[in-house]
Design an enzyme around this catalytic site. Structure first.
Site, PDB file in Angstrom:
ATOM      1  N   HIS A 132       0.872  -1.191   0.000  1.00 16.87           N
ATOM      2  CA  HIS A 132       0.000   0.000   0.000  1.00 16.87           C
ATOM      3  C   HIS A 132       0.905   1.236   0.000  1.00 16.87           C
ATOM      4  CE1 HIS A 132      -3.673   2.260   1.306  1.00 16.87           C
ATOM      5  NE2 HIS A 132      -2.826   2.958   2.044  1.00 16.87           N
ATOM      6  N   GLY A 138       0.031  -0.472   8.685  1.00  8.59           N
ATOM      7  CA  GLY A 138       1.319   0.202   8.587  1.00  8.59           C
ATOM      8  C   GLY A 138       2.202  -0.106   9.768  1.00  8.59           C
ATOM      9  N   SER A 139       2.164   0.785  10.767  1.00 12.87           N
ATOM     10  CA  SER A 139       3.140   0.725  11.861  1.00 12.87           C
ATOM     11  C   SER A 139       3.123  -0.597  12.635  1.00 12.87           C
ATOM     12  CB  SER A 139       2.922   1.897  12.815  1.00 12.87           C
ATOM     13  OG  SER A 139       1.587   1.937  13.256  1.00 12.87           O
ATOM     14  N   ASP A 183       1.209   5.176   0.212  1.00  8.53           N
ATOM     15  CA  ASP A 183       0.530   6.404   0.617  1.00  8.53           C
ATOM     16  C   ASP A 183       1.196   7.587  -0.061  1.00  8.53           C
ATOM     17  OD1 ASP A 183      -1.486   5.559   2.612  1.00  8.53           O
ATOM     18  OD2 ASP A 183       0.273   4.692   3.593  1.00  8.53           O
ATOM     19  N   GLY A 212       0.452   5.454  12.664  1.00  9.18           N
ATOM     20  CA  GLY A 212       0.605   5.354  14.107  1.00  9.18           C
ATOM     21  C   GLY A 212      -0.511   5.961  14.940  1.00  9.18           C
ATOM     22  N   ASP A 267      -8.354   1.450   6.519  1.00  5.13           N
ATOM     23  CA  ASP A 267      -6.977   1.943   6.624  1.00  5.13           C
ATOM     24  C   ASP A 267      -6.812   2.830   7.852  1.00  5.13           C
ATOM     25  OD1 ASP A 267      -4.443   2.999   6.216  1.00  5.13           O
ATOM     26  OD2 ASP A 267      -4.910   3.960   4.306  1.00  5.13           O
ATOM     27  N   GLY A 268      -5.919   2.401   8.763  1.00  2.00           N
ATOM     28  CA  GLY A 268      -5.535   3.261   9.871  1.00  2.00           C
ATOM     29  C   GLY A 268      -5.768   2.640  11.235  1.00  2.00           C
ATOM     30  N   GLY A 269      -4.697   2.522  12.003  1.00  2.00           N
ATOM     31  CA  GLY A 269      -4.819   2.080  13.388  1.00  2.00           C
ATOM     32  C   GLY A 269      -5.129   0.595  13.560  1.00  2.00           C
ATOM     33  N   GLY A 328      -3.057  11.258   6.738  1.00  2.00           N
ATOM     34  CA  GLY A 328      -1.910  12.159   6.863  1.00  2.00           C
ATOM     35  C   GLY A 328      -0.694  11.567   7.537  1.00  2.00           C
TER      36      GLY A 328
HETATM   37  C1  DX5 Z   1      -2.567   7.298   6.867  1.00  2.00           C
HETATM   38  C2  DX5 Z   1      -2.264   6.306   5.796  1.00  2.00           C
HETATM   39  C3  DX5 Z   1      -2.187   4.897   6.273  1.00  2.00           C
HETATM   40  C4  DX5 Z   1      -1.136   4.670   7.334  1.00  2.00           C
HETATM   41  C5  DX5 Z   1      -1.497   3.463   8.118  1.00  2.00           C
HETATM   42  O1  DX5 Z   1      -2.864   8.519   6.305  1.00  2.00           O
HETATM   43  O2  DX5 Z   1      -3.267   6.326   4.803  1.00  2.00           O
HETATM   44  O3  DX5 Z   1      -2.043   3.997   5.197  1.00  2.00           O
HETATM   45  O4  DX5 Z   1       0.129   4.514   6.812  1.00  2.00           O
HETATM   46  O5  DX5 Z   1      -0.609   3.376   9.172  1.00  2.00           O
HETATM   47  P1  DX5 Z   1      -1.014   2.749  10.581  1.00  2.00           P
HETATM   48  O6  DX5 Z   1      -1.360   1.302  10.327  1.00  2.00           O
HETATM   49  O7  DX5 Z   1       0.199   2.956  11.390  1.00  2.00           O
HETATM   50  O8  DX5 Z   1      -2.213   3.516  11.058  1.00  2.00           O
HETATM   51 ZN    ZN Z   2      -3.216   4.670   3.271  1.00  2.00          ZN
END
Ligand code: DX5
Ligand code: ZN
Length: 209
Positions: free
Chosen positions: A30, A192-193, A32, A142, A172-174, A139
């Protein structure tokens, strides 16, 4: 559920880390893309991304967090992505952007921010291949998962069965090993993180279990 690994927060040297990650049990990379306008941060050009992912053979899922959507589609189509996802909030002519991506033979994704309701996008649901529910403010990585996103996933799941739409539901996110258990109506989760700041292999196993 499929896993799209976001490489936003991946360690240096990025192309080697992406290569390591790509040997593991993930379904998509993915990417960003941020322009410093639609969101505060700015990420890489398509050439820089191309280098970063050069040692990976995973399908590419592009998430555009940009205002000038068509300009970025023109730039990023060269990465041969499976999906290009734009933000509903960033464009005035939604149908025109959907067709623009379709005409490139790339699957079209549309994303909604946490404050955008599913009821606002009903008219477009028949025409997109993927709907990306942002479960954090776009944006940065984490942040914590916003609980209300589950209602949107449920609503999109029900609308799809009711009207026979074909879109995939991506979140997507968290997302971590606990949150993933609560969003099982989604088809793809972006992580992501939780992966990139930990032991990749162990984190992916925990997400899968
Ligand atoms: C945030 C991004 C995400 C982000 C996800 O704006 O669109 O794709 O990288 O990261 P985590 O999983 O850490 O929330
Ligand atoms: Zn994303």
């Amino acid at each position: 559920m499929k896993i799209a690994a976001s490489i936003l927060d991946i360690k240096e040297p990025k192309s080697l880390e992406v290569s390591k990650l790509s040997k593991l049990d993930i379904d998509y990379l993915h990417l960003d893309v941020m322009d410093g306008v639609f969101v505060q941060n700015k990420t890489y050009s398509s050439d820089e991304f191309s280098n970063i992912i050069s040692l990976s053979n995973k399908p590419i899922d592009i998430h555009l967090m940009v205002s000038d959507v068509k300009k970025y589609i023109d730039e990023f189509k060269s990465l041969n992505p499976e999906f290009i996802t734009f933000h509903y909030e960033a464009v005035s002519e939604v149908a025109s952007v959907i067709n623009y991506i379709k005409n490139l033979n790339i699957k079209v994704g549309m994303s909604i921010k946490p404050t955008t309701e599913v009821s606002e996008i009903i008219d477009y649901l028949d025409y997109i291949d993927l709907i990306l529910v942002m479960s954090v403010e776009p944006g940065r990585g984490g942040q914590s998962f916003i609980e209300n996103s589950k209602n949107k996933i449920d609503a999109l799941y029900d609308l799809r069965s009711k009207y026979g739409y074909h879109y995939l539901i991506e979140v997507d996110g968290g997302i971590n090993n606990e949150v993933i258990k609560t969003i099982n109506k989604a088809d793809i989760c972006v992580v992501g993180s939780y992966i990139t700041l930990n032991d990749y292999e162990k984190a992916i196993k925990e997400l899968r279990s």
